[in-house]
Write an enzyme that holds these catalytic residues in place. Structure first.
Site, PDB file in Angstrom:
ATOM      1  CE  LYS A  50      -3.569   2.442   2.534  1.00  0.00           C
ATOM      2  NZ  LYS A  50      -4.600   2.347   3.560  1.00  0.00           N
ATOM      3  CE  LYS A 104      -6.057   1.940  -0.516  1.00  0.00           C
ATOM      4  NZ  LYS A 104      -6.498   2.002   0.840  1.00  0.00           N
TER       5      LYS A 104
HETATM    6  C1  PBG Z   1      -7.289   3.671   5.474  1.00  0.00           C
HETATM    7  C2  PBG Z   1      -7.671   3.368   4.075  1.00  0.00           C
HETATM    8  C3  PBG Z   1      -7.514   4.247   2.999  1.00  0.00           C
HETATM    9  C4  PBG Z   1      -8.091   3.637   1.899  1.00  0.00           C
HETATM   10  C5  PBG Z   1      -8.575   2.390   2.308  1.00  0.00           C
HETATM   11  N1  PBG Z   1      -8.293   2.238   3.674  1.00  0.00           N
HETATM   12  C6  PBG Z   1      -6.939   5.619   2.965  1.00  0.00           C
HETATM   13  C7  PBG Z   1      -5.603   5.892   3.487  1.00  0.00           C
HETATM   14  O1  PBG Z   1      -4.786   5.005   3.705  1.00  0.00           O
HETATM   15  O2  PBG Z   1      -5.339   7.068   3.714  1.00  0.00           O
HETATM   16  C8  PBG Z   1      -8.178   4.261   0.547  1.00  0.00           C
HETATM   17  C9  PBG Z   1      -9.266   3.816  -0.346  1.00  0.00           C
HETATM   18  C10 PBG Z   1      -9.565   4.728  -1.476  1.00  0.00           C
HETATM   19  O3  PBG Z   1      -8.926   5.782  -1.684  1.00  0.00           O
HETATM   20  O4  PBG Z   1     -10.510   4.407  -2.205  1.00  0.00           O
HETATM   21  N2  PBG Z   1      -6.512   2.837   6.171  1.00  0.00           N
END
Ligand code: PBG
Length: 355
Positions: free
Chosen positions: A224, A276
């Protein structure tokens, strides 16, 4: 058509016919003409390598307190925060469309947010009630819940923040294990740690097993990245992030590191891994799939969705085609499935196309 045109002489007509048939002397002597396999819809279907189906979709949904609620999200046209009763209705729609699983994300009342994200551990919190309601009404659909503290913290970070500003790793992991247990008790089928703390997958696995939740799966947000493409999601959850997440989410410039993250999560017991954001990281998906050959998922995040929707609304691209093309790209890159806000729309479209 005012000028009189002399009729073609027979040889000239033959020449034109031959050229039209591609047999004129100017024809290239090609053994391979890749266009032959593209000449018609049936041929294209016959040689198609990757096919997107409803089975590939995970639908992320935003839950908010209150009945009958449909709150539009400014930066995500077509996506709404839904009250629990409406979430149940969405789950029914998803099941009818054969979408295998939902992801649930809570918009937590700002009054319930604090520095430690305490509401994450409340067994009666919004997401837990939503899980129970969906489980009761639509037991055949998979429910995935996010483990991370950001929906519950007033600073918007996924972990606990030390007074010097550091995001504490091990202390956070201890809280995440308890959060995972609360969600599993509510009936979540899959726990998806999205926090990027080191060692959280192993700790959560151990915690789940110790509590008898051997069958609860872990889908790890393994690779991520610290991405600008999460902007609309934070708007959807009402998160006001102080600073950034670069000390725990990955540097977008790295890919070998993604393999190490995936290896660690698999070693710690992850059943499925995720990359992601999605489209900007297709190369990472391919590398992960090739290296590990485990169930590999991609998250087409909020910013990716927003870009397609915004361009479509302006008439700059064909939104429906861009939706299908972007999701097919994940399959081509090797993903087994995609979390996408387009899930219900694309499932409907696929049904329309293939029945
Ligand atoms: C938070 C989380 C995020 C997303 C999923 N879980 C945002 C972040 O890490 O700031 C992003 C999903 C999206 O942008 O559609 N843990």
């Amino acid at each position: 058509m005012s000028a009189r045109i002399a009729p073609f002489s027979r040889p000239a007509a033959r020449e034109i016919a031959r050229e039209a048939a591609g047999t004129a002397s100017s024809a290239l002597a090609l053994r391979h003409r890749p266009r032959r396999n593209r000449k018609s819809e049936w041929a294209r279907r016959l040689v198609r390598e990757h096919v997107l189906t409803a089975d590939d979709l995970i639908w992320p949904l935003f839950v908010i307190e209150g009945e009958g609620r449909h709150d539009p999200i400014r930066a995500m046209p077509g996506v709404e925060r839904l009250g629990i009763d409406e979430i149940v209705r969405a789950a029914e729609r998803a099941a009818a469309l054969r979408i295998p699983a939902l992801g649930l994300f809570p918009y937590t009342d700002p009054a319930l947010r604090d520095a430690r994200g305490s509401e994450a551990l409340n067994a009666q919190n919004l997401v837990c009630r939503a899980v129970r309601a969906v489980k009761a009404a639509v037991p055949q659909i998979g429910i995935i819940t996010d483990v991370a503290l950001d929906p519950y913290t007033d600073h918007g970070h996924d972990g606990l923040v030390h007074e010097d500003g550091r995001i504490l790793n091990d202390e956070t992991v201890a809280v995440l294990v308890r959060q995972a247990l609360v969600q599993a008790e509510a009936g979540a089928d899959v726990i998806a740690p999205s926090d990027m703390m080191d060692g959280r997958v192993g700790a959560i696995r151990e915690g789940l097993d110790a509590a008898g939740f051997h069958d609860v799966q872990i889908m790890a947000y393994s690779a991520k990245y610290a991405s600008a493409f999460y902007g609309p999601f934070r708007d959807a959850l009402g998160t006001k992030l102080s600073g950034d997440k670069r000390t725990y989410q990955m540097d977008p410039a790295n890919d070998a590191e993604a393999l190490r993250e995936v290896a660690a999560d698999l070693d710690e017991g992850a059943d499925m891994v995720m990359v992601k954001p999605g489209l900007p990281y297709l190369d990472v998906i391919r590398r992960v799939k090739d290296a590990f050959e485990v169930p590999t998922f991609a998250y087409q995040v909020s910013g990716e969705y927003a870009m397609i929707q915004a361009a479509a609304q302006n008439g700059w691209i064909d939104g429906e085609r861009a939706m299908l093309e972007s999701l097919t790209a994940f399959k081509r890159a090797g993903a087994d499935g995609v979390l996408t806000y387009f899930a219900p729309r694309v499932a409907e479209k696929l049904k329309e196309m293939w029945g």
